[in-house]
Write an enzyme that holds these catalytic residues in place. Structure first.
Site, PDB file in Angstrom:
ATOM      1  N   ASP A   1      14.520  42.831  15.037  1.00 16.84           N
ATOM      2  CA  ASP A   1      15.398  43.958  14.739  1.00 16.84           C
ATOM      3  C   ASP A   1      16.357  44.191  15.897  1.00 16.84           C
ATOM      4  OD1 ASP A   1      16.474  46.332  13.833  1.00 16.84           O
ATOM      5  OD2 ASP A   1      14.627  47.510  14.035  1.00 16.84           O
ATOM      6  N   GLY A   2      17.647  44.031  15.607  1.00 17.02           N
ATOM      7  CA  GLY A   2      18.666  44.291  16.615  1.00 17.02           C
ATOM      8  C   GLY A   2      19.542  43.076  16.872  1.00 17.02           C
ATOM      9  N   GLY A   3      20.824  43.207  16.566  1.00 19.41           N
ATOM     10  CA  GLY A   3      21.780  42.136  16.859  1.00 19.41           C
ATOM     11  C   GLY A   3      21.636  40.907  15.988  1.00 19.41           C
TER      12      GLY A   3
ATOM     13  N   PHE B   1      19.931  52.521  18.821  1.00 16.24           N
ATOM     14  CA  PHE B   1      21.252  52.454  18.190  1.00 16.24           C
ATOM     15  C   PHE B   1      21.455  51.137  17.467  1.00 16.24           C
ATOM     16  CE2 PHE B   1      21.570  55.082  21.942  1.00 16.24           C
ATOM     17  CZ  PHE B   1      22.219  56.221  21.455  1.00 16.24           C
ATOM     18  N   GLY B   2      22.310  51.167  16.466  1.00 14.42           N
ATOM     19  CA  GLY B   2      22.734  49.932  15.826  1.00 14.42           C
ATOM     20  C   GLY B   2      23.892  49.345  16.640  1.00 14.42           C
ATOM     21  N   GLY B   3      24.249  48.108  16.321  1.00 14.09           N
ATOM     22  CA  GLY B   3      25.451  47.506  16.897  1.00 14.09           C
ATOM     23  C   GLY B   3      25.332  46.993  18.321  1.00 14.09           C
TER      24      GLY B   3
ATOM     25  N   SER C   1      19.366  47.479   7.332  1.00 18.59           N
ATOM     26  CA  SER C   1      19.109  48.749   8.024  1.00 18.59           C
ATOM     27  C   SER C   1      20.092  49.821   7.557  1.00 18.59           C
ATOM     28  CB  SER C   1      19.230  48.543   9.530  1.00 18.59           C
ATOM     29  OG  SER C   1      19.022  49.768  10.180  1.00 18.59           O
TER      30      SER C   1
ATOM     31  N   HIS D   1      10.706  52.187   9.996  1.00 15.30           N
ATOM     32  CA  HIS D   1      10.535  51.882  11.424  1.00 15.30           C
ATOM     33  C   HIS D   1      10.507  53.209  12.174  1.00 15.30           C
ATOM     34  CE1 HIS D   1      12.525  49.861  15.211  1.00 15.30           C
ATOM     35  NE2 HIS D   1      11.306  50.321  15.462  1.00 15.30           N
TER      36      HIS D   1
ATOM     37  N   MET E   1      14.205  58.180  14.006  1.00 13.63           N
ATOM     38  CA  MET E   1      14.246  58.443  15.455  1.00 13.63           C
ATOM     39  C   MET E   1      14.117  59.945  15.679  1.00 13.63           C
ATOM     40  SD  MET E   1      17.342  55.930  16.623  1.00 13.63           S
ATOM     41  CE  MET E   1      17.648  54.354  15.815  1.00 13.63           C
TER      42      MET E   1
ATOM     43  N   MET F   1      10.468  55.321  15.217  1.00  9.34           N
ATOM     44  CA  MET F   1      10.714  55.381  16.667  1.00  9.34           C
ATOM     45  C   MET F   1      10.468  56.828  17.055  1.00  9.34           C
ATOM     46  SD  MET F   1      13.999  52.866  16.671  1.00  9.34           S
ATOM     47  CE  MET F   1      14.182  53.026  14.894  1.00  9.34           C
TER      48      MET F   1
ATOM     49  N   GLY G   1      21.768  45.443  10.454  1.00  9.83           N
ATOM     50  CA  GLY G   1      22.521  46.639  10.077  1.00  9.83           C
ATOM     51  C   GLY G   1      24.000  46.385  10.079  1.00  9.83           C
ATOM     52  N   SER G   2      24.594  46.342  11.276  1.00 10.55           N
ATOM     53  CA  SER G   2      26.055  46.248  11.339  1.00 10.55           C
ATOM     54  C   SER G   2      26.599  44.963  10.727  1.00 10.55           C
ATOM     55  CB  SER G   2      26.563  46.439  12.767  1.00 10.55           C
ATOM     56  OG  SER G   2      25.692  45.875  13.691  1.00 10.55           O
TER      57      SER G   2
ATOM     58  N   MET H   1      11.401  43.946  18.857  1.00 11.14           N
ATOM     59  CA  MET H   1      12.754  44.485  19.033  1.00 11.14           C
ATOM     60  C   MET H   1      13.595  43.484  19.831  1.00 11.14           C
ATOM     61  SD  MET H   1      12.927  47.345  17.446  1.00 11.14           S
ATOM     62  CE  MET H   1      14.636  47.664  17.906  1.00 11.14           C
TER      63      MET H   1
ATOM     64  N   ASP I   1      15.242  53.510   9.651  1.00 11.42           N
ATOM     65  CA  ASP I   1      14.981  53.833  11.064  1.00 11.42           C
ATOM     66  C   ASP I   1      14.811  55.327  11.276  1.00 11.42           C
ATOM     67  OD1 ASP I   1      15.173  51.306  12.509  1.00 11.42           O
ATOM     68  OD2 ASP I   1      17.281  51.287  11.899  1.00 11.42           O
TER      69      ASP I   1
ATOM     70  N   HIS J   1      15.448  48.775   5.321  1.00 12.04           N
ATOM     71  CA  HIS J   1      14.873  49.148   6.625  1.00 12.04           C
ATOM     72  C   HIS J   1      15.351  50.562   6.967  1.00 12.04           C
ATOM     73  CE1 HIS J   1      13.273  48.117  10.657  1.00 12.04           C
ATOM     74  NE2 HIS J   1      14.323  48.798  11.134  1.00 12.04           N
TER      75      HIS J   1
HETATM   76  C1  DX5 Z   1      17.842  50.021  16.430  1.00 11.21           C
HETATM   77  C2  DX5 Z   1      17.336  49.974  15.022  1.00 11.21           C
HETATM   78  C3  DX5 Z   1      17.857  48.876  14.175  1.00 11.21           C
HETATM   79  C4  DX5 Z   1      19.354  48.879  13.954  1.00 11.21           C
HETATM   80  C5  DX5 Z   1      19.804  47.442  13.894  1.00 11.21           C
HETATM   81  O1  DX5 Z   1      17.045  50.910  17.167  1.00 11.21           O
HETATM   82  O2  DX5 Z   1      15.904  49.854  15.019  1.00 11.21           O
HETATM   83  O3  DX5 Z   1      17.172  48.791  12.929  1.00 11.21           O
HETATM   84  O4  DX5 Z   1      19.748  49.538  12.795  1.00 11.21           O
HETATM   85  O5  DX5 Z   1      21.174  47.425  13.833  1.00 11.21           O
HETATM   86  P1  DX5 Z   1      22.063  46.141  14.157  1.00 11.21           P
HETATM   87  O6  DX5 Z   1      21.706  45.100  13.165  1.00 11.21           O
HETATM   88  O7  DX5 Z   1      23.437  46.666  14.021  1.00 11.21           O
HETATM   89  O8  DX5 Z   1      21.713  45.713  15.576  1.00 11.21           O
HETATM   90 ZN    ZN Z   2      14.817  49.362  13.121  1.00 10.68          ZN
END
Ligand code: DX5
Ligand code: ZN
Length: 242
Positions: free
Chosen positions: A198-200, A166-168, A31, A89, A60, A91, A220-221, A160, A58, A56
């Site tokens: 996607d996420g965590g 948000f990431g992280g 991401s 993606h 928003m 959003m 991502g993170s 999701m 994102d 990926h």
């Molecule tokens: C959150 C995004 C993700 C995000 C994932 O809304 O859709 O793609 O970047 O980040 P991590 O892997 O840090 O949870």
């Molecule tokens: Zn995403």
């Protein structure tokens, strides 16, 4: 000529991606939300050299989710910089309005949210018409059953595993029943759609999502924060199942 070249490129990427046996292999999607945006070019090279399968992206809009990220002009630049599969993606509140433009700007896969205001079948159709592959994304509160009727028309379901925005954030373990139900339904219907989470996602949660039936892992993170991105990619793609 350039357009033709771009189309050939797209076809090659699509062929590689849509090969049936290749399709359900585990894939790592990095991401770019977690990348160093001032160094995006070298970050893309780092992803390629680390064996990342998809980038990926994102998007928003500040309305569907509170945050605002990047959009079409950045996607066009990213497209010129890589032949990696680009997984957009969305959003955003009205994906129908923008689906074609994101496909033309270089998206290979476009995920849009079932909870958005657009009519899902119309968005799926618009994405295909524009030459990209449609995927349906669901927020944590949306049940598995909500995607069933769309499964024959899409290439991927995006479950999701955090609230989008948000990431992280921390991984939501209770989403695994949803992944299991959707995977069972895909199998029972004789379909071969991918399931993306996607996420965590990190080295600890990757095994859990694959065991539940997901095969495309967005991270991502964890990936961008790793000292050695290649090792981190291998860890999350590893075929080890719990
Ligand atoms: C959150 C995004 C993700 C995000 C994932 O809304 O859709 O793609 O970047 O980040 P991590 O892997 O840090 O949870
Ligand atoms: Zn995403």
């Amino acid at each position: 000529m350039y357009e033709k070249l771009q189309n050939t490129d797209r076809q090659r990427r699509m062929t590689v991606y849509s090969g049936r046996s290749d399709k359900l292999k585990n894939k790592a999607a990095a991401s770019v939300l977690s990348a160093d945006m001032l160094e995006l070019g070298s970050e893309i090279k780092r992803m390629e050299q680390s064996g990342v399968d998809m980038l990926h992206f994102d998007v928003m809009d500040g309305i569907f989710v509170n945050n605002i990220t990047f959009g079409l002009p950045v996607l066009e630049l990213v497209r010129k910089a890589t032949v990696m599969t680009i997984d957009v993606h969305l959003m955003i509140t009205d994906p129908l309005k923008y689906a074609e433009r994101f496909a033309k700007a270089g998206a290979d896969i476009i995920s849009f949210h079932l909870e958005s205001e657009s009519e899902p079948m119309a968005v799926i159709e618009a994405i295909r018409q524009a030459g990209a592959r449609p995927a349906l994304a669901v927020k944590p509160a949306t049940p598995a059953e909500a995607v069933y009727e769309y499964l024959p028309y899409i290439d991927m379901v995006l479950v999701m595993t955090v609230e989008p925005g948000f990431g992280g954030q921390s991984f939501m373990y209770d989403m695994m029943d949803k992944v299991r139900l959707i995977r069972e339904r895909i199998r029972a219907a004789g379909l071969s759609a991918d399931i993306e989470v996607d996420g965590g996602i990190n080295d600890k949660t990757a095994g859990i999502v694959k065991e539940a039936g997901a095969n495309v892992l967005v991270s991502g993170s964890y990936l961008f924060g790793a000292k050695d991105m290649k090792k981190a990619v291998n860890k999350i793609k590893d075929d080890f199942r719990c």
